[in-house]
Design an enzyme around this catalytic site. Structure first.
Site, PDB file in Angstrom:
ATOM      1  N   SER A  18       3.966  -7.015 -20.795  1.00  0.00           N
ATOM      2  CA  SER A  18       4.941  -6.202 -21.502  1.00  0.00           C
ATOM      3  C   SER A  18       6.330  -6.822 -21.354  1.00  0.00           C
ATOM      4  CB  SER A  18       4.917  -4.754 -21.006  1.00  0.00           C
ATOM      5  OG  SER A  18       5.550  -3.900 -21.939  1.00  0.00           O
ATOM      6  N   GLU A 117      -0.039  -9.605 -28.250  1.00  0.00           N
ATOM      7  CA  GLU A 117      -0.504  -8.224 -28.181  1.00  0.00           C
ATOM      8  C   GLU A 117       0.729  -7.327 -28.228  1.00  0.00           C
ATOM      9  OE1 GLU A 117      -0.075  -5.842 -25.443  1.00  0.00           O
ATOM     10  OE2 GLU A 117       1.362  -7.211 -24.507  1.00  0.00           O
ATOM     11  N   HIS A 188      -2.114  -4.145 -23.273  1.00  0.00           N
ATOM     12  CA  HIS A 188      -1.573  -3.077 -22.440  1.00  0.00           C
ATOM     13  C   HIS A 188      -2.650  -2.151 -21.868  1.00  0.00           C
ATOM     14  CE1 HIS A 188       2.476  -4.184 -23.711  1.00  0.00           C
ATOM     15  NE2 HIS A 188       2.973  -3.214 -22.982  1.00  0.00           N
TER      16      HIS A 188
END
Length: 219
Positions: A18, A117, A188
């Site tokens: 992230s 992603e 995630h």
């Protein structure tokens, strides 16, 4: 404000995903130190890490061999474009990577096996990030693309809810001239395959295999 020379002289294993993508890309670009886009202490490790996630993290950390191989035949991975590619494995969270583009802290993606992603971004924002990379010529430079999990990437606005994340991604990559796979077990979610940033890799869609160079040996 990071002292990249100090980091280079004292390499450590940096693990995260992230927002951590920003640090990982910068540290590789400025200090040439690989890292792992993988589980974090406060998330997966602190909440009963799944066996799959733990295995493909610790097996890479403790790997004594030059390469780590992951056959994803049993995964729900879609092969959008067949092929074989070799290149530097790099990537991470799409929104973070897109924001880093054009700064001194962005690695050179020429010939790279790029992995992406994201989470919680509606399709129109994913389209915006991809358009930025496309206009910058990134998708003409890479040798392969690994699309991970795009979790909760839906639009709650009824006027835009008919457009899905899969449609946006296919609009960009359905006819790519290099290997493209989708829904790779990385992102995630709690179940994730750790992806090193800044090491050599090989992707073979016929063998359904991803080979990753040991970052400790390569460094």
């Amino acid at each position: 404000k990071l002292n990249y020379e100090l980091i280079k002289q004292n390499p450590k294993v940096l693990v995260g995903y992230s927002d951590i993508t920003t640090l990982q890309l910068a540290i590789y670009q400025m200090a040439e130190i690989p890292s792992f886009s993988g589980p974090m202490v406060a998330v997966e490790m602190g909440n009963g890490i799944l066996d799959f996630t733990a295995k493909h993290f610790w097996d890479q950390i403790q790997n004594p061999e030059p390469w780590y191989s992951f056959g994803f035949r049993d995964e729900d991975v879609e092969i959008w474009t067949e092929g074989e590619a070799r290149g530097l494995l790099t990537g991470g969270c799409l929104s973070m990577l897109a924001h880093q583009l054009g700064t001194p802290f962005m690695p050179n993606l020429t010939g790279a096996i790029l992995f992406l992603e994201d989470v919680g971004e509606p399709p129109y924002k994913i389209d915006r990030y991809l358009a930025q990379l496309y206009q910058a010529g990134i998708f003409k430079k890479i040798s392969a693309l690994i699309l991970g999990q795009f979790i909760e990437c839906v639009d709650e606005n009824p006027a835009r809810s008919s457009i899905t994340i899969e449609e946006v991604l296919k609009d960009y990559f359905s006819d790519a001239p290099y290997p493209v796979i989708y829904n790779f077990p990385y992102g995630h979610g709690m179940r994730k395959f750790s992806m090193p940033i800044g090491v050599a890799a090989e992707l073979n869609t016929q063998k359904i295999l991803l080979k990753i160079q040991n970052p400790f040996i390569s460094y």
